[in-house]
Design an enzyme around this catalytic site. Structure first.
Site, mmCIF file in Angstrom:
data_model
loop_
_atom_site.group_PDB
_atom_site.id
_atom_site.type_symbol
_atom_site.label_atom_id
_atom_site.label_comp_id
_atom_site.label_asym_id
_atom_site.label_seq_id
_atom_site.Cartn_x
_atom_site.Cartn_y
_atom_site.Cartn_z
ATOM 1 N N ASP A 94 0.807 -1.242 0.024
ATOM 2 C CA ASP A 94 0.076 -0.045 -0.008
ATOM 3 C C ASP A 94 0.650 1.239 0.002
ATOM 4 O O ASP A 94 0.373 2.306 -0.255
ATOM 5 C CB ASP A 94 -1.009 -0.129 1.099
ATOM 6 N N ARG A 129 -14.573 0.121 -25.511
ATOM 7 C CA ARG A 129 -15.181 -0.062 -24.470
ATOM 8 C C ARG A 129 -14.613 0.733 -23.345
ATOM 9 O O ARG A 129 -13.210 1.163 -23.407
ATOM 10 C CB ARG A 129 -15.238 -1.763 -23.898
ATOM 11 N N GLY A 137 -5.056 -1.265 -2.076
ATOM 12 C CA GLY A 137 -4.197 0.119 -1.496
ATOM 13 C C GLY A 137 -4.815 0.505 -0.141
ATOM 14 O O GLY A 137 -4.703 1.482 0.607
ATOM 15 N N GLU A 189 -9.366 0.262 -4.282
ATOM 16 C CA GLU A 189 -10.555 -0.502 -3.570
ATOM 17 C C GLU A 189 -11.167 0.472 -2.242
ATOM 18 O O GLU A 189 -12.304 0.456 -1.971
ATOM 19 C CB GLU A 189 -10.087 -1.513 -3.053
HETATM 20 O O1 F6P Z 1 -2.564 -4.113 3.148
HETATM 21 C C1 F6P Z 1 -2.271 -4.886 2.275
HETATM 22 C C2 F6P Z 1 -3.518 -5.287 1.322
HETATM 23 O O2 F6P Z 1 -3.217 -6.068 0.354
HETATM 24 C C3 F6P Z 1 -4.710 -4.064 1.200
HETATM 25 O O3 F6P Z 1 -4.124 -3.484 -0.157
HETATM 26 C C4 F6P Z 1 -5.803 -4.938 0.929
HETATM 27 O O4 F6P Z 1 -6.901 -4.087 1.287
HETATM 28 C C5 F6P Z 1 -5.723 -5.996 2.112
HETATM 29 O O5 F6P Z 1 -4.274 -6.134 2.279
HETATM 30 C C6 F6P Z 1 -6.284 -7.165 1.787
HETATM 31 O O6 F6P Z 1 -6.311 -8.189 2.755
HETATM 32 P P1 F6P Z 1 -6.610 -9.825 2.691
HETATM 33 O O7 F6P Z 1 -5.674 -10.348 1.925
HETATM 34 O O8 F6P Z 1 -6.373 -10.113 4.227
HETATM 35 O O9 F6P Z 1 -8.188 -9.660 2.435
#
Ligand code: F6P
Length: 314
Positions: A94, A129, A137, A189
């Protein structure tokens, strides 16, 4: 010695020898051979005491904690409250830790996301498209902005500087009116769907019991945004969620070198007994900063960065 499963390993005594054989061949490997969990000793009955007990029972002298805001937040607190001999290494895709220019893992994630955007251009152009790409992130848009600039995204939406759904659609329409009949939209996200009316909507799942840091599971905003774009513009819109693809596989040379340099710095800090510090990157120099400073607040994408991306919207 290696501590398995993150903080859980110190709570439960999962400590094992980490010799030359165990650490050979790590450079081209992603992830961690030690395993990881989202265990927070501060959320467990007697958790902190058990960490301290394991540490002294195993006869350890220092701990090198490798991770992001959660892992290092615990390290900072243990140091502040118990003078726990810990040093930190910043590792998260991140790139949201303060007091360092880059965390390791980020460059690999950006490389994967950029390649995906490059590949999505093929279908976008051939089929006229709009392609929405959802990247990770968490609550910062570092991966989105960086891969978006590198991949030539036409609109980028991030949590820190959320443009409205209406503005995003206007950019896409303007672009199509100028004769470009495809668009690439990158959305982070953690972006909350934001409307001109002031209404906002975070698309996310529930908090998970397995995550003792209280994070909700993000994901799904790409689908919601694509639906909005198609409804409002009439252009066929498809979504690709990169998910854990961007968190895995072989690390880039840049990440390998950064991790290696951080590792040496961490060893130096331990040898000098300078605990409560974290290896950090300042420009091109490896320096050390306090864990407290690194974890006090998230490092958010500044406006100057977003303006670079924005100059190429539409
Ligand atoms: O903090 C790293 C990260 O990959 C984030 O970007 C993401 O929201 C989260 O971890 C996903 O975590 P998990 O694999 O536990 O769902």
């Amino acid at each position: 010695m290696g501590v398995r499963e993150g903080w859980r390993g110190l709570v439960e005594g999962l400590v094992e020898p980490l010799g030359p054989r165990e650490i050979s061949g790590l450079l081209p490997r992603g992830g961690t051979v030690l395993g990881t969990t989202r265990t927070n000793p501060y959320k467990l009955e007697g958790g902190v005491e058990r960490v301290l007990e394991t540490f002294s029972r195993e006869g350890l002298d220092a701990l090198v904690a490798i991770g992001g805001e959660d892992t290092l937040g615990v390290a900072a607190r243990l140091f502040a409250e118990h003078e726990f001999p810990v040093v930190g290494v910043p590792k998260t895709i991140d790139n949201d830790l303060s007091a360092t220019d880059y965390t390791f893992g980020f460059d690999t994630a950006v490389t994967v996301a950029t390649e995906a955007i490059d590949r999505l251009h093929t279908t976008a152009e051939s089929h006229n498209r709009v392609m929405v790409v959802e990247v990770m992130g968490r609550h910062t848009g570092w991966i989105a902005v960086t891969s978006g600039i590198a991949g030539g995204a036409d609109v980028i939406l991030i949590p820190e500087l959320p443009i409205t759904v209406e503005d995003a659609c206007a950019e896409i329409r303007r672009r199509h009116e100028r004769g470009k009949d495809f668009s690439i939209v990158v959305v982070s996200e953690g972006y909350e769907l934001t409307y001109e009316s002031g209404e906002t909507r975070l698309v996310a799942g529930e908090a998970r019991a397995s995550d003792q840091f209280g994070h909700v599971r993000l994901g799904g905003v790409g689908e919601a945004l694509a639906h909005e774009i198609q409804e409002r513009t009439g252009y066929e819109t498809r979504v690709t969620v990169l998910g854990h693809v961007q968190r895995g596989g072989t690390p880039t040379p840049r990440d390998r070198v950064l991790a290696t340099r951080y590792g040496l710095k961490a060893a130096e800090l331990v040898l000098e007994g300078r605990f409560g510090r974290m290896a950090a990157l300042d420009g091109d120099a490896i320096v050390d900063v306090s864990l407290a400073e690194a974890t006090a607040e998230l490092k958010r994408v500044p406006r100057e960065w977003y303006d670079v991306a924005r100059a190429f919207f539409g």
